[in-house]
Design a protein around this motif. Structure first.
Motif, PDB file in Angstrom:
ATOM      1  N   UNK A   1      -0.608 -10.360  16.947  1.00 36.74           N
ATOM      2  CA  UNK A   1      -1.025 -11.318  17.720  1.00 36.74           C
ATOM      3  C   UNK A   1      -1.997 -12.432  17.476  1.00 36.74           C
ATOM      4  N   UNK A   2      -2.187 -12.517  16.138  1.00 38.72           N
ATOM      5  CA  UNK A   2      -2.998 -13.705  15.559  1.00 38.72           C
ATOM      6  C   UNK A   2      -2.069 -14.523  14.762  1.00 38.72           C
ATOM      7  N   UNK A   3      -1.028 -14.112  14.135  1.00 40.19           N
ATOM      8  CA  UNK A   3      -0.362 -14.819  13.056  1.00 40.19           C
ATOM      9  C   UNK A   3       0.820 -13.851  12.359  1.00 40.19           C
ATOM     10  N   UNK A   4       1.401 -14.797  11.551  1.00 35.57           N
ATOM     11  CA  UNK A   4       2.488 -14.085  10.818  1.00 35.57           C
ATOM     12  C   UNK A   4       2.207 -14.100   9.482  1.00 35.57           C
ATOM     13  N   UNK A   5       1.515 -13.205   8.749  1.00 32.91           N
ATOM     14  CA  UNK A   5       1.412 -13.293   7.343  1.00 32.91           C
ATOM     15  C   UNK A   5       2.476 -12.926   6.611  1.00 32.91           C
ATOM     16  N   UNK A   6       2.375 -13.357   5.375  1.00 32.93           N
ATOM     17  CA  UNK A   6       3.579 -13.171   4.401  1.00 32.93           C
ATOM     18  C   UNK A   6       3.788 -11.791   3.811  1.00 32.93           C
ATOM     19  N   UNK A   7       2.482 -11.166   3.646  1.00 31.75           N
ATOM     20  CA  UNK A   7       2.282  -9.591   3.357  1.00 31.75           C
ATOM     21  C   UNK A   7       1.005  -8.919   4.009  1.00 31.75           C
ATOM     22  N   UNK A   8       0.934  -7.934   4.218  1.00 32.40           N
ATOM     23  CA  UNK A   8      -0.303  -7.038   4.728  1.00 32.40           C
ATOM     24  C   UNK A   8      -0.342  -5.973   3.541  1.00 32.40           C
ATOM     25  N   UNK A   9      -1.707  -5.938   3.213  1.00 29.60           N
ATOM     26  CA  UNK A   9      -2.218  -4.991   2.252  1.00 29.60           C
ATOM     27  C   UNK A   9      -3.525  -4.234   2.539  1.00 29.60           C
ATOM     28  N   UNK A  10      -3.699  -2.880   2.240  1.00 30.58           N
ATOM     29  CA  UNK A  10      -4.868  -2.462   2.718  1.00 30.58           C
ATOM     30  C   UNK A  10      -5.838  -1.946   1.367  1.00 30.58           C
ATOM     31  N   UNK A  11      -7.047  -2.183   1.721  1.00 30.73           N
ATOM     32  CA  UNK A  11      -8.059  -1.824   0.492  1.00 30.73           C
ATOM     33  C   UNK A  11      -9.133  -0.728   1.260  1.00 30.73           C
ATOM     34  N   UNK A  12      -9.524   0.105   0.826  1.00 32.12           N
ATOM     35  CA  UNK A  12     -10.527   1.091   1.314  1.00 32.12           C
ATOM     36  C   UNK A  12     -11.250   1.663   0.169  1.00 32.12           C
ATOM     37  N   UNK A  13     -12.879   1.898   0.754  1.00 28.92           N
ATOM     38  CA  UNK A  13     -13.560   2.416  -0.312  1.00 28.92           C
ATOM     39  C   UNK A  13     -13.209   3.759  -0.603  1.00 28.92           C
ATOM     40  N   UNK A  14     -12.727   4.515   0.587  1.00 26.34           N
ATOM     41  CA  UNK A  14     -12.533   6.196   0.423  1.00 26.34           C
ATOM     42  C   UNK A  14     -11.158   6.379   1.137  1.00 26.34           C
ATOM     43  N   UNK A  15     -10.251   7.215   0.470  1.00 27.30           N
ATOM     44  CA  UNK A  15      -9.305   7.721   1.356  1.00 27.30           C
ATOM     45  C   UNK A  15      -9.378   9.250   1.153  1.00 27.30           C
ATOM     46  N   UNK A  16      -9.581   9.830   2.194  1.00 29.38           N
ATOM     47  CA  UNK A  16     -10.037  11.162   2.403  1.00 29.38           C
ATOM     48  C   UNK A  16      -8.804  12.009   2.932  1.00 29.38           C
ATOM     49  N   UNK A  17      -7.457  11.447   2.915  1.00 32.44           N
ATOM     50  CA  UNK A  17      -6.461  12.298   3.366  1.00 32.44           C
ATOM     51  C   UNK A  17      -6.109  12.466   4.812  1.00 32.44           C
ATOM     52  N   UNK A  18      -5.483  13.573   5.130  1.00 30.99           N
ATOM     53  CA  UNK A  18      -5.102  14.018   6.476  1.00 30.99           C
ATOM     54  C   UNK A  18      -4.573  12.689   7.334  1.00 30.99           C
ATOM     55  N   UNK A  19      -3.380  12.192   6.896  1.00 29.18           N
ATOM     56  CA  UNK A  19      -2.845  11.113   7.246  1.00 29.18           C
ATOM     57  C   UNK A  19      -1.932  11.426   8.586  1.00 29.18           C
ATOM     58  N   UNK A  20      -2.037  11.159   9.686  1.00 30.16           N
ATOM     59  CA  UNK A  20      -1.156  11.075  10.921  1.00 30.16           C
ATOM     60  C   UNK A  20      -0.067  10.200  11.042  1.00 30.16           C
TER      61      UNK A  20
END
Length: 227
Positions: free
Chosen positions: A142-161
């Motif tokens: 709703x805010x724009x059209x990025x060329x690409x989107x990436x994700x950075x997290x400090x911790x990945x604890x698993x259990x993805x839905x």
């Protein structure tokens, strides 16, 4: 057990210990380890984006925002490049608005230049089910059209839905659904630490824990980051 931060008292005396860690909880990352993880992520962002010229960092409130600012500071030290930093509130894009308690709106701040044709790196503290990230992607649309989107997290604890994974991870932390991950940052909590302990009786304080519909499906989470 205490997680200690080497700060001096107002009187200039010895460093004061940080608050007590709850019983049954242990620190899995201390301040130095968090700093090293963020430095590594900053280098990985620069490498993957070929210098970071088109990168914009968007932190997901609340703890994703100071993490995004720290990453920007590290990138600037390495490349002498001022990376735009903003915040992206996902409250109104959550899929549990009808079943979860009323939540205060966070702040969405889009840096000058907008999001169009930029490489947007979403930054959050903990990746869990993936539902917070899904909400963030809807908000971005709703805010724009990025060329690409990436994700950075400090911790990945698993259990993805949802079929979501991070591009940059500070620490992969295998957990049980009966455990709780708590991220503490100097900007929000007075000291840096990642804590692992038994889950709380309710997920009401977990940002993403209530993202499943229905009051009977509460789950453990984190103080903020259950992305």
């Amino acid at each position: 057990m205490r997680v200690q931060k080497p700060t001096k008292s107002d009187a200039g005396g010895d460093p004061e210990p940080s608050p007590e860690v709850p019983e049954g909880t242990r620190a899995v990352l201390d301040g130095n380890e968090i700093n090293r993880a963020l430095t590594r992520i900053a280098h990985e962002v620069l490498e993957r984006t070929k210098g970071g010229q088109d990168v914009t960092l968007l932190g997901i409130p609340s703890r994703g925002v100071p993490l995004a600012r720290r990453l920007a500071q590290r990138i600037e030290r390495v490349e002498d490049l001022a990376v735009p930093v903003g915040s992206l509130d996902i409250t109104m894009y959550r899929d549990d608005l009808r079943s979860a308690p009323v939540r205060a709106l966070g702040r969405t701040e889009i840096p000058n230049g907008g999001l169009d044709d930029r490489v947007i790196v979403l930054v959050d503290d903990v990746l869990f089910s993936g539902r917070t990230v899904r909400a963030a992607l809807d908000a971005l649309g709703d805010l724009g059209r990025p060329r690409a989107v990436q994700l950075a997290v400090l911790v990945d604890r698993g259990h993805r839905e949802l079929p979501i994974r991070a591009d940059y991870v500070g620490k992969n932390l295998p957990t049980s659904l009966r455990e709780n991950v708590t991220v503490r940052l100097d900007e929000t909590d007075g000291h840096d630490a990642v804590l692992l302990g038994p889950s709380r009786p309710t997920a009401a304080t977990a940002r993403d824990g209530g993202l499943r519909p229905g009051p009977s499906r509460s789950r453990p989470g984190t103080t903020e980051g259950n992305a």
